[in-house]
Motif scaffolding. Structure first.
Motif, PDB file in Angstrom:
ATOM      1  N   TRP A 132       0.728  -1.092   0.048  1.00 39.53           N
ATOM      2  CA  TRP A 132       0.023   0.031   0.094  1.00 39.53           C
ATOM      3  C   TRP A 132       0.888   1.268  -0.090  1.00 39.53           C
ATOM      4  CZ3 TRP A 132      -4.496  -0.343  -1.828  1.00 39.53           C
ATOM      5  CH2 TRP A 132      -5.244  -1.510  -1.552  1.00 39.53           C
ATOM      6  N   GLY A 133       2.083   1.154   0.541  1.00 39.43           N
ATOM      7  CA  GLY A 133       2.978   2.310   0.428  1.00 39.43           C
ATOM      8  C   GLY A 133       3.331   2.524  -0.779  1.00 39.43           C
ATOM      9  N   ALA A 134       3.562   1.310  -1.694  1.00 38.82           N
ATOM     10  CA  ALA A 134       4.086   1.725  -2.978  1.00 38.82           C
ATOM     11  C   ALA A 134       3.113   2.064  -3.799  1.00 38.82           C
ATOM     12  CB  ALA A 134       4.417   0.287  -3.505  1.00 38.82           C
ATOM     13  N   VAL A 135       1.934   1.368  -3.603  1.00 35.68           N
ATOM     14  CA  VAL A 135       0.494   2.053  -4.424  1.00 35.68           C
ATOM     15  C   VAL A 135       0.156   3.537  -4.202  1.00 35.68           C
ATOM     16  CG1 VAL A 135      -1.921   1.719  -4.937  1.00 35.68           C
ATOM     17  CG2 VAL A 135      -0.455  -0.252  -4.656  1.00 35.68           C
ATOM     18  N   LEU A 136       0.085   3.864  -3.318  1.00 38.62           N
ATOM     19  CA  LEU A 136      -0.074   5.385  -2.978  1.00 38.62           C
ATOM     20  C   LEU A 136       0.960   6.078  -3.088  1.00 38.62           C
ATOM     21  CD1 LEU A 136      -1.945   4.750   0.521  1.00 38.62           C
ATOM     22  CD2 LEU A 136      -2.932   5.403  -1.684  1.00 38.62           C
ATOM     23  N   GLU A 155      -2.909  19.032  -2.299  1.00 38.77           N
ATOM     24  CA  GLU A 155      -2.109  19.455  -0.888  1.00 38.77           C
ATOM     25  C   GLU A 155      -3.212  20.296  -0.186  1.00 38.77           C
ATOM     26  OE1 GLU A 155       0.267  18.888   2.221  1.00 38.77           O
ATOM     27  OE2 GLU A 155       0.321  18.177   0.033  1.00 38.77           O
ATOM     28  N   TYR A 156      -4.045  21.089  -0.626  1.00 40.75           N
ATOM     29  CA  TYR A 156      -5.131  21.605  -0.317  1.00 40.75           C
ATOM     30  C   TYR A 156      -6.072  20.956   0.578  1.00 40.75           C
ATOM     31  CZ  TYR A 156      -8.128  25.671   0.795  1.00 40.75           C
ATOM     32  OH  TYR A 156      -9.197  26.633   1.191  1.00 40.75           O
ATOM     33  N   VAL A 157      -6.412  20.034  -0.224  1.00 37.17           N
ATOM     34  CA  VAL A 157      -7.332  19.062   0.332  1.00 37.17           C
ATOM     35  C   VAL A 157      -6.766  18.346   1.667  1.00 37.17           C
ATOM     36  CG1 VAL A 157      -8.893  16.958  -0.228  1.00 37.17           C
ATOM     37  CG2 VAL A 157      -8.717  18.673  -1.985  1.00 37.17           C
ATOM     38  N   PHE A 158      -5.638  17.648   1.465  1.00 35.57           N
ATOM     39  CA  PHE A 158      -4.933  16.824   2.570  1.00 35.57           C
ATOM     40  C   PHE A 158      -4.810  17.949   3.551  1.00 35.57           C
ATOM     41  CE2 PHE A 158      -2.654  13.725  -0.352  1.00 35.57           C
ATOM     42  CZ  PHE A 158      -3.839  12.823  -0.409  1.00 35.57           C
ATOM     43  N   SER A 159      -4.309  18.987   3.545  1.00 28.90           N
ATOM     44  CA  SER A 159      -4.187  19.978   4.681  1.00 28.90           C
ATOM     45  C   SER A 159      -5.408  20.446   5.439  1.00 28.90           C
ATOM     46  CB  SER A 159      -3.434  21.140   4.081  1.00 28.90           C
ATOM     47  OG  SER A 159      -2.224  20.855   3.752  1.00 28.90           O
ATOM     48  N   ALA A 297       0.481  11.650   6.730  1.00 28.46           N
ATOM     49  CA  ALA A 297       1.704  11.081   5.929  1.00 28.46           C
ATOM     50  C   ALA A 297       1.578  11.136   4.363  1.00 28.46           C
ATOM     51  CB  ALA A 297       2.020   9.500   6.261  1.00 28.46           C
ATOM     52  N   LEU A 298       0.530  11.224   4.072  1.00 28.46           N
ATOM     53  CA  LEU A 298       0.373  11.262   2.459  1.00 28.46           C
ATOM     54  C   LEU A 298       0.454  12.752   2.099  1.00 28.46           C
ATOM     55  CD1 LEU A 298      -2.918   9.201   1.730  1.00 28.46           C
ATOM     56  CD2 LEU A 298      -0.382   8.754   0.867  1.00 28.46           C
ATOM     57  N   SER A 299       0.047  13.647   2.882  1.00 26.04           N
ATOM     58  CA  SER A 299       0.406  15.106   2.700  1.00 26.04           C
ATOM     59  C   SER A 299       1.733  15.488   2.659  1.00 26.04           C
ATOM     60  CB  SER A 299      -0.589  15.940   3.741  1.00 26.04           C
ATOM     61  OG  SER A 299      -0.130  17.381   3.640  1.00 26.04           O
ATOM     62  N   ALA A 300       2.441  14.964   3.756  1.00 26.86           N
ATOM     63  CA  ALA A 300       3.881  15.221   3.751  1.00 26.86           C
ATOM     64  C   ALA A 300       4.803  14.600   2.649  1.00 26.86           C
ATOM     65  CB  ALA A 300       4.310  14.510   5.219  1.00 26.86           C
ATOM     66  N   MET A 301       4.172  13.334   2.064  1.00 26.90           N
ATOM     67  CA  MET A 301       5.008  12.552   0.983  1.00 26.90           C
ATOM     68  C   MET A 301       4.710  13.555   0.000  1.00 26.90           C
ATOM     69  SD  MET A 301       4.295   9.064  -0.839  1.00 26.90           S
ATOM     70  CE  MET A 301       3.736   8.092   0.649  1.00 26.90           C
ATOM     71  N   ASN A 302       3.550  13.901  -0.256  1.00 27.85           N
ATOM     72  CA  ASN A 302       3.245  14.929  -1.353  1.00 27.85           C
ATOM     73  C   ASN A 302       4.079  16.145  -1.652  1.00 27.85           C
ATOM     74  OD1 ASN A 302       1.458  15.329  -3.773  1.00 27.85           O
ATOM     75  ND2 ASN A 302       0.323  16.813  -2.817  1.00 27.85           N
TER      76      ASN A 302
END
Length: 461
Positions: A132-136, A155-159, A297-302
């Motif tokens: 899942w880490g790889a897919v995302l 990023e606006y949505v995540f934040s 975590a997704l937001s930070a990765m992005n």
């Protein structure tokens, strides 16, 4: 606006980010595992005085933003503080700052990918490790290949989700503290379990390291300025909004958390915010918080994918990386630089898989050093920036009162924090890995890139 050859050579990126999107990029980067999980470790070392630690971190962040605001409004490009270091301190400084920041952020992407996989498997525990880490990660890399407006929207949505969660927590925790009569809840928790500062100032200073680490990523807003639709207005608005929101979110949420959960429990492992929900006894809390930390975590990765790509683009424009890394695709994205940053993240994940215990400590140590070193260099660059403008009879396009006090104090605090990492067992690898890394980077620069750097315009045009 002051322009020179560095500004011109980094032109070409699309300017599609609004002020609100830029503010969300900075806030989204700074609100993540440092607040949701790191605050627990910081509480263990400082007790209730962790509030002071995060206040010191907020003060350093505000001073850093003041420096960045002046330099970024004057020079809104993707190289940001790295380009300013090159411009005002020389090519070596620009080389070391940009590569250190790039390397640290690339390893941070690897850490976030591992975290994303862990959070996703909360709902799908039988999934193969890493899938899942790889897919995302692939999905976010794909979105970063599109134009900058897509990145800004995601990023606006995540934040927004993270900010909504923090606001909801503050409102709920405030209601519990001020309007409910639950046993063990109240501001007496600040002093009733060993006092406000149970481990003395040494504990507060140790926790300040975590606090500063938690606030890092606010510098991303300066990198994003290279693609702001209206740089001056967007930067000024975003910087001001970021300061207010970050201080309120961190200080308020941690202060309320400590009034609900005794500090020994808050720092006993896991997220202290989960422990607050356990005290309040709300069902389905675990799933909701897992979703929030997944988004964090997704937001930070992005955001990390974005800033590493732009920093490598800037290095290529400076002649300090292969020229193809500055080539833009038809959507205005440096796709080769993105690919390189993504491959670096894979290295980080591979290290985590091969050496799960050692790799995490190694990567955290390098990331910690990279961020603290870059922050210190930003303060130092600002001193050279102001001196250069004064020498040429110019003023910053956007000027903040208080110079040189906030710059010098910020620099002294950052250098002191970096030096003090050697005192604490958990951070001993920070200097042991970071200093040799800078030495190796410097050797690489003088052996290979010193004579390949793009010539600069003499002075300021």
């Amino acid at each position: 606006m002051i322009t020179d050859q560095i500004d011109r050579r980094e032109a070409g990126l699309q300017r599609g980010l609004s002020a609100s999107q830029m503010s969300m990029i900075a806030i989204g980067g700074a609100i993540g595992t440092g607040l949701f999980l790191g605050s627990g470790y910081a509480t263990t070392t400082a007790g209730p005085a962790v509030i002071v630690s995060f206040a010191i971190g907020a003060l350093i962040s505000i001073m850093l933003i003041a420096c960045l605001a002046e330099m970024t409004v004057t020079h809104p490009n993707a190289g940001s503080f790295g380009a300013c270091a090159e411009r005002y301190m020389g090519p070596w400084a620009g080389f070391v700052v940009r590569y250190t920041y790039w390397a640290g952020m690339v390893l941070a992407i690897g850490l976030e990918i591992s975290a994303v996989d862990t959070y996703a498997r909360y709902w799908l525990p039988n999934s193969p490790p890493g899938i899942w880490g790889a897919v995302l990660a692939v999905a976010l890399i794909g979105s970063n290949l599109l134009n900058v407006k897509v990145f800004g929207t995601i990023e606006y949505v995540f934040s927004s989700i993270k900010i909504a969660a923090i606001i909801a927590f503050i409102l709920l925790a405030g209601y519990v503290v001020f309007f409910m009569s639950l046993p063990g809840v109240g501001f007496h928790n600040y002093v009733s379990n060993g006092g406000f500062m149970p481990h003395g100032f040494a504990g507060v200073w140790n926790a300040t390291l975590i606090a500063v680490f938690s606030y890092t990523s606010i510098e991303m807003i300066a990198v994003a300025a290279g693609e702001a639709a209206d740089p001056r207005r967007a930067i000024v608005t975003a910087f001001r909004g970021t300061v207010i929101r970050l201080v309120l979110f961190y200080i308020l949420s941690i202060s309320l958390m400590l009034a609900i959960v005794p500090w020994q429990q808050a720092g006993s492992g896991g997220s202290p915010f989960v422990k607050v929900m356990e005290v309040i006894n709300i069902p389905w809390t675990a799933g909701v918080l897992n979703f929030i930390v997944l988004i964090a975590a997704l937001s930070a990765m992005n955001s990390l994918l974005y800033v590493t790509t732009r920093m490598m683009f800037s290095l290529s424009c400076a002649g300090q990386a292969p020229k193809r890394l500055s080539k833009l695709n038809k959507r205005g994205v440096p796709s080769a630089a993105l690919a390189l940053s993504s491959l670096g993240a894979i290295v980080g994940v591979a290290m985590t898989v091969l050496w799960p215990k050692e790799a995490f400590i190694w990567m955290v140590a390098v990331v910690m050093f990279a961020l603290m070193f870059v922050w210190a260099m930003i303060f130092l660059t600002h001193i050279f920036f102001r001196r250069s403008l004064k020498k040429n009879g110019l003023e910053p396009a956007f000027k903040i009162k208080g110079y040189p006090i906030y710059t010098v104090v910020g620099l002294v605090l950052m250098v002191s924090l970096m030096a003090s990492t050697a005192m604490y067992e958990d951070f001993k690898l920070t200097l042991l890995t970071g200093v040799p890394f800078i030495i190796c980077l410097s050797a690489l620069y003088y052996l290979k890139y010193r004579n390949k750097t793009v010539d600069l315009v003499d002075g300021i045009a």
